[in-house]
Write a protein that holds these residues in place. Structure first.
Motif, mmCIF file in Angstrom:
data_model
loop_
_atom_site.group_PDB
_atom_site.id
_atom_site.type_symbol
_atom_site.label_atom_id
_atom_site.label_comp_id
_atom_site.label_asym_id
_atom_site.label_seq_id
_atom_site.Cartn_x
_atom_site.Cartn_y
_atom_site.Cartn_z
ATOM 1 N N GLU A 55 11.295 4.799 -3.056
ATOM 2 C CA GLU A 55 12.382 4.373 -2.158
ATOM 3 C C GLU A 55 11.832 3.900 -0.818
ATOM 4 O OE1 GLU A 55 14.925 7.766 -2.033
ATOM 5 O OE2 GLU A 55 15.692 7.473 -4.077
ATOM 6 N N TRP A 56 10.802 4.584 -0.343
ATOM 7 C CA TRP A 56 10.133 4.152 0.890
ATOM 8 C C TRP A 56 9.492 2.777 0.691
ATOM 9 C CZ3 TRP A 56 4.841 3.205 1.302
ATOM 10 C CH2 TRP A 56 4.376 2.949 2.597
ATOM 11 N N LEU A 57 8.840 2.596 -0.465
ATOM 12 C CA LEU A 57 8.198 1.311 -0.765
ATOM 13 C C LEU A 57 9.228 0.191 -0.846
ATOM 14 C CD1 LEU A 57 5.595 -0.244 -1.602
ATOM 15 C CD2 LEU A 57 6.214 0.271 -3.972
ATOM 16 N N GLN A 58 10.367 0.483 -1.425
ATOM 17 C CA GLN A 58 11.416 -0.536 -1.535
ATOM 18 C C GLN A 58 11.839 -1.038 -0.160
ATOM 19 O OE1 GLN A 58 13.204 -1.839 -4.670
ATOM 20 N NE2 GLN A 58 13.161 -3.289 -2.966
ATOM 21 N N ARG A 59 11.946 -0.126 0.794
ATOM 22 C CA ARG A 59 12.302 -0.551 2.156
ATOM 23 C C ARG A 59 11.219 -1.440 2.743
ATOM 24 N NH1 ARG A 59 14.061 4.883 2.136
ATOM 25 N NH2 ARG A 59 12.171 5.591 3.213
ATOM 26 N N GLN A 60 9.945 -1.114 2.448
ATOM 27 C CA GLN A 60 8.846 -1.963 2.914
ATOM 28 C C GLN A 60 8.919 -3.352 2.289
ATOM 29 O OE1 GLN A 60 7.858 0.233 5.512
ATOM 30 N NE2 GLN A 60 5.888 -0.748 5.081
ATOM 31 N N ALA A 61 9.272 -3.393 1.017
ATOM 32 C CA ALA A 61 9.250 -4.656 0.275
ATOM 33 C C ALA A 61 10.453 -5.537 0.572
ATOM 34 C CB ALA A 61 9.188 -4.370 -1.223
ATOM 35 N N GLN A 82 9.912 9.447 -6.840
ATOM 36 C CA GLN A 82 11.051 8.626 -6.445
ATOM 37 C C GLN A 82 11.178 8.466 -4.928
ATOM 38 O OE1 GLN A 82 12.770 6.797 -8.515
ATOM 39 N NE2 GLN A 82 13.962 5.909 -6.821
ATOM 40 N N PRO A 83 10.972 9.521 -4.116
ATOM 41 C CA PRO A 83 11.043 9.325 -2.655
ATOM 42 C C PRO A 83 10.039 8.295 -2.144
ATOM 43 C CG PRO A 83 11.157 11.660 -3.181
ATOM 44 C CD PRO A 83 10.792 10.956 -4.460
ATOM 45 N N THR A 84 8.846 8.275 -2.746
ATOM 46 C CA THR A 84 7.838 7.287 -2.341
ATOM 47 C C THR A 84 8.258 5.883 -2.750
ATOM 48 O OG1 THR A 84 6.070 8.935 -2.538
ATOM 49 C CG2 THR A 84 5.412 6.624 -2.582
ATOM 50 N N ARG A 109 0.845 -1.199 0.000
ATOM 51 C CA ARG A 109 0.000 0.000 0.000
ATOM 52 C C ARG A 109 0.878 1.245 0.000
ATOM 53 N NH1 ARG A 109 -3.934 0.083 4.618
ATOM 54 N NH2 ARG A 109 -4.344 2.148 3.762
ATOM 55 N N LEU A 110 0.367 2.315 -0.586
ATOM 56 C CA LEU A 110 1.054 3.609 -0.576
ATOM 57 C C LEU A 110 0.317 4.542 0.367
ATOM 58 C CD1 LEU A 110 1.820 4.171 -4.380
ATOM 59 C CD2 LEU A 110 3.327 3.252 -2.610
ATOM 60 N N ASN A 111 1.000 5.008 1.377
ATOM 61 C CA ASN A 111 0.381 5.914 2.343
ATOM 62 C C ASN A 111 0.454 7.375 1.900
ATOM 63 O OD1 ASN A 111 -0.234 3.785 4.138
ATOM 64 N ND2 ASN A 111 1.860 3.833 4.946
ATOM 65 N N TYR A 112 1.334 7.657 0.932
ATOM 66 C CA TYR A 112 1.492 9.035 0.472
ATOM 67 C C TYR A 112 2.203 9.009 -0.872
ATOM 68 C CZ TYR A 112 6.534 8.917 1.236
ATOM 69 O OH TYR A 112 7.870 8.615 1.150
#
Length: 332
Positions: free
Chosen positions: A204-210, A200-202, A189-192
């Motif tokens: 990178e955040w998703l990559q850490r989640q994954a 790109q910042p989002t 899911r994307l929170n923002y």
């Protein structure tokens, strides 16, 4: 004298109720088309519109049952009743990808008068990436290209692809031991959306989640090879690391990913338009009227998305199209 009681036998009620058809008095062939739920009527109406003629009409509805039961399971139970004049239309879910590996997938893929979406659900078509800029333009009345949805979603798909394989394979095994739907939804899911550098910042955040997929491989070593083979198998059905959004659960995609993107982009587009108006020559009442006119022209972006019909260039839609065309040809 005591009156004798009369007993009346109650007639059994039919499982289905009669429908007053808009085609009731026509001189043509009317084909009934039953869908899973009310939200699906518009989607399938938009599809069958392309095949109506003066001699062939389709009527889309939920099953007209006395108990009001709906859903995919209800339609699957109706397969013995299906015929050239009674069609059933369902979301594929994973049945297209699981072809032959489960009893339900065999039913869905082999029943001649049942059509399925090939994409996971109708929502996946509504979220067709090439159509999303048009959604924003309709909602905000601003056609400025400030975000590349297609590029962002290709990268989004690449990041979540390994998690998708673990989730889908767990579903095929009917085991949530490794990765459940809740786990998958939470991870993708994307929170923002940070619009800088096309999100790109989002990403990178998703990559850490994954990155938790590494833990999946560590704790489920006996499945690792099987999951890799599963990825090779479903590639034959069109799944690639760059188009997972067509095959993941539709509600997760729409509610937890696409709506987040659309809201962020539409907010920015509205701000751009409002700024342009404020920088114009109008002042006082005239300026207030201009802003009011613009605000009155805005539309709810979710409502625009749910009306989207610009998905017919999707490769999976072409498969559905071919199925319907073969059926229509068989009627002649």
């Amino acid at each position: 004298m005591k009156k004798q009681k009369r007993y009346y036998r109650e007639e059994p009620q039919p499982a289905t109720l009669p429908i007053v058809s808009r085609y009731a008095n026509g001189d043509y062939r009317l084909v009934k088309v039953f869908v899973e739920g009310y939200d699906d009527v518009a989607f399938w109406r938009g599809i069958f519109d392309d095949y109506e003629t003066d001699r062939l009409k389709f009527e889309i509805s939920v099953p007209p049952r006395q108990d009001l039961a709906k859903g995919k399971r209800v339609l699957l139970d109706m397969i013995p009743e299906s015929s050239p004049d009674l069609l059933l239309c369902v979301d594929s879910d994973f049945d297209y990808l699981f072809d032959g590996h489960t009893e339900q997938s065999r039913l869905v893929n082999e029943s001649p008068y049942l059509f399925h979406t090939y994409a996971y659900a109708t929502e996946n078509y509504l979220c067709h990436p090439p159509s999303l800029h048009r959604i924003c333009a309709k909602a905000t009345k601003n056609d400025t290209l400030i975000f590349d949805f297609e590029a962002f979603l290709r990268e989004y798909s690449r990041i979540i692809y390994p998690l998708f394989l673990w989730y889908a394979y767990s579903a095929r095994r009917k085991s949530e031991r490794a990765f459940s739907l809740i786990d998958f939804r939470t991870s993708v899911r994307l929170n923002y959306l940070d619009l800088r550098d096309n999100g790109q910042p989002t990403l990178e955040w998703l990559q850490r989640q994954a990155d938790k997929r590494h833990a999946l491989e560590v704790h489920n070593r006996d499945w690792t090879h099987e999951v890799r083979l599963f990825g090779e198998q479903i590639a034959e059905y069109g799944v690639t690391p760059y188009n997972v959004y067509y095959f993941m659960q539709g509600h997760t995609l729409l509610d937890n990913v696409i709506i987040t993107l659309l809201h962020a982009v539409c907010d920015k587009l509205r701000d751009i338009t409002t700024q342009r108006i404020n920088m114009g020559t109008k002042q006082g009442v005239a300026l207030k009227n201009e802003i009011s006119n613009y605000n009155n022209a805005l539309r709810n972006v979710r409502e625009v998305l749910l009306d989207n019909e610009h998905y017919k260039d999707c490769f999976l839609y072409h498969k559905l199209q071919n199925d319907i065309e073969r059926y229509v040809a068989s009627l002649k």
